[in-house]
Design an enzyme around this catalytic site. Structure first.
Site, short mmCIF file in Angstrom:
data_model
loop_
_atom_site.label_atom_id
_atom_site.label_comp_id
_atom_site.label_asym_id
_atom_site.label_seq_id
_atom_site.Cartn_x
_atom_site.Cartn_y
_atom_site.Cartn_z
N SER A 194 0.81 -1.21 0.00
CA SER A 194 0.00 0.00 0.00
C SER A 194 0.85 1.28 0.00
CB SER A 194 -0.95 -0.03 1.21
OG SER A 194 -1.92 0.95 1.13
N ASP A 225 -2.48 6.34 -3.51
CA ASP A 225 -1.36 5.69 -2.81
C ASP A 225 -0.79 4.59 -3.70
OD1 ASP A 225 -3.47 3.92 -2.59
OD2 ASP A 225 -2.95 3.26 -0.58
#
Length: 449
Positions: free
Chosen positions: A101, A243
């Site tokens: 992530s 992200d």
């Protein structure tokens, strides 16, 4: 060996337990075994972000999957929500994403989706842990002669872009809208610019040159400084920062001000409510949401339920209560009418749809929510005893809550992945929140640091 799964899949430093080739192979075996097709071979979709260690983990997962007699379908670099979509649309048995992530490049992780594109329940994660950690999975492969094979999916990006467009009203266009997109040198670096171009936007894309080590580096949803600068320089209508794996969004308005996940939730909730598409007139968020969101939703006559931190808990509550909108202040939003998981690009499309619906710039739209001053201090701790079991900390919390009354709140909780205690205080002024937050965090440090 301890627990494998954290709050969002399995995560750690690449080449260190549990993110090793050996563990990835066994996790691949466990997933293929657990989600074995009732008839015929199991099929597992695999995708990844742009980290240098992604190939290593991918090949290990594929080896494990094939060794148990299942087939692996490789989507290549694709956002996490793209893999969730591919898993359900292709009729496969499970999906695996290789990503950490928003973490630095040297970390990596493994996230798993079930056949319907939803993240796994705690029970399913525990089953995988038991299979991997009991040491029996290797012996299960010895009798298998019809091993699986690996196939590349050639049109994953195209299919995902088509799916994203389906979240928009018919005939929706971005003609005349100037957008700056920060892809964090991550999984959105191809699909996001292509999608927004196809929708007719005038776009400027930044951080779209991944080299394996620059994912999230001074860019993306965690670091919007460069995006702010370019939005102002280009006189853009909006800036969008994703992200590393593309499930989060942080936006920048035309004046260069950051728009948080809570503000995006408030804006989109307002649009959906006006269009009579906010089922049960309900929004779900976590306990980390700003107090301003609760106030804004109340003013809009929208019900609000808060959950523990983590998108899985938001999703569970959305399903059980019949909500179609939920999310986290970090920028992880779920539009359940359109997807089974948080999707940064869908969140961006819905935010821009709100701007077009209201015919207002983002700086005006987000005035629907007043952000309460908030201070967060992370305290490194040696252990994690029950916070309620520490009298000095409880007394400090009660004292601050009494002083704040209804004008603020206190939240003290441990990180799910790090040896950290997070102390958050919201209040009427910046000065007060900082004072009270330091007051509590000093006690936490003395007691547990």
């Amino acid at each position: 060996m301890g627990k494998l799964f954290g709050t969002d899949g399995i995560r750690g430093v690449a080449n260190e337990y549990p993110i090793t080739c050996e563990m990835a192979m066994d996790i691949g075996r466990a997933v293929a075994h657990l989600f074995r097709a009732e008839t015929g071979k199991s099929k597992i979709v695999i995708g990844k972000d742009t980290r240098i260690s992604g190939d290593m983990i991918e090949y290990a997962l594929v080896s494990g999957i094939c060794s148990i007699g299942a087939d692996a379908f490789l989507a290549g670099v694709l956002p996490t929500p793209g893999i969730a979509y591919m898993t359900s649309s292709m009729g496969t048995n499970a999906g695996i994403v290789i990503s950490a992530s928003h973490n630095p490049y040297y970390d990596n992780g493994i996230k798993i989706f079930n056949q319907d594109g939803f993240k796994l329940s705690n029970e399913k994660e525990e089953e995988i842990e038991n299979i991997v950690l009991n040491g029996k999975i290797v012996s299960m492969c010895k009798a298998i002669r019809d091993t699986g094979r690996a196939f590349k999916i050639g049109d994953a990006n195209k299919n995902y872009i088509g799916f994203l467009k389906s979240a928009l009203p018919e005939g929706f266009s971005l003609n005349g809208i100037k957008i700056v997109i920060d892809c964090a040198n991550g999984a959105t670096y191809q699909v996001a610019p292509e999608l927004f171009k196809e929708l007719g936007a005038d776009i400027e894309s930044i951080y779209t040159e991944p080299d394996g080590k620059n994912i999230n580096k001074s860019c993306g949803s965690q670091h919007p400084e460069a995006l702010i600068e370019i939005v102002l320089k280009k006189d853009a209508d909006i800036g969008l920062a994703f992200d590393g794996d593309g499930d989060r969004l942080i936006a920048v308005d035309e004046k260069g001000n950051v728009t948080t996940g809570d503000q995006i939730l408030a804006v989109c909730a307002n649009m959906l409510k006006q269009r009579d598409k906010l089922k049960n007139s309900l929004v779900i968020s976590t306990v980390m949401s700003n107090l301003g969101l609760k106030v804004a939703l109340k003013d809009m006559n929208i019900q609000h339920i808060m959950t523990d931190v983590g998108d899985r808990y938001v999703m569970e509550q959305m399903i059980s209560s019949g909500a179609v909108l939920g999310g986290e202040d970090s920028g992880h939003m779920i539009f359940l009418d359109h997807h089974t998981t948080g999707d940064g690009i869908i969140s961006a499309l819905k935010l821009i749809e709100s701007m077009k619906f209201e015919s207002k710039p983002l700086s005006e739209l987000k005035k629907i929510m007043t952000v309460f001053p908030q201070t967060l201090i992370n305290v490194t701790v040696k252990s994690k005893p029950e916070i309620r079991s520490i009298p000095a900390v409880q007394e400090a919390i009660r004292s601050v809550e009494k002083d704040l009354g209804e004008k603020g709140r206190v939240l003290v909780r441990y990180s799910g992945t790090q040896p950290i205690c997070r102390v958050m205080v919201e209040g009427p002024t910046e000065e007060e929140t900082q004072k009270y937050c330091k007051q509590i965090s000093d006690i936490v440090k003395n007691e547990m640091g």
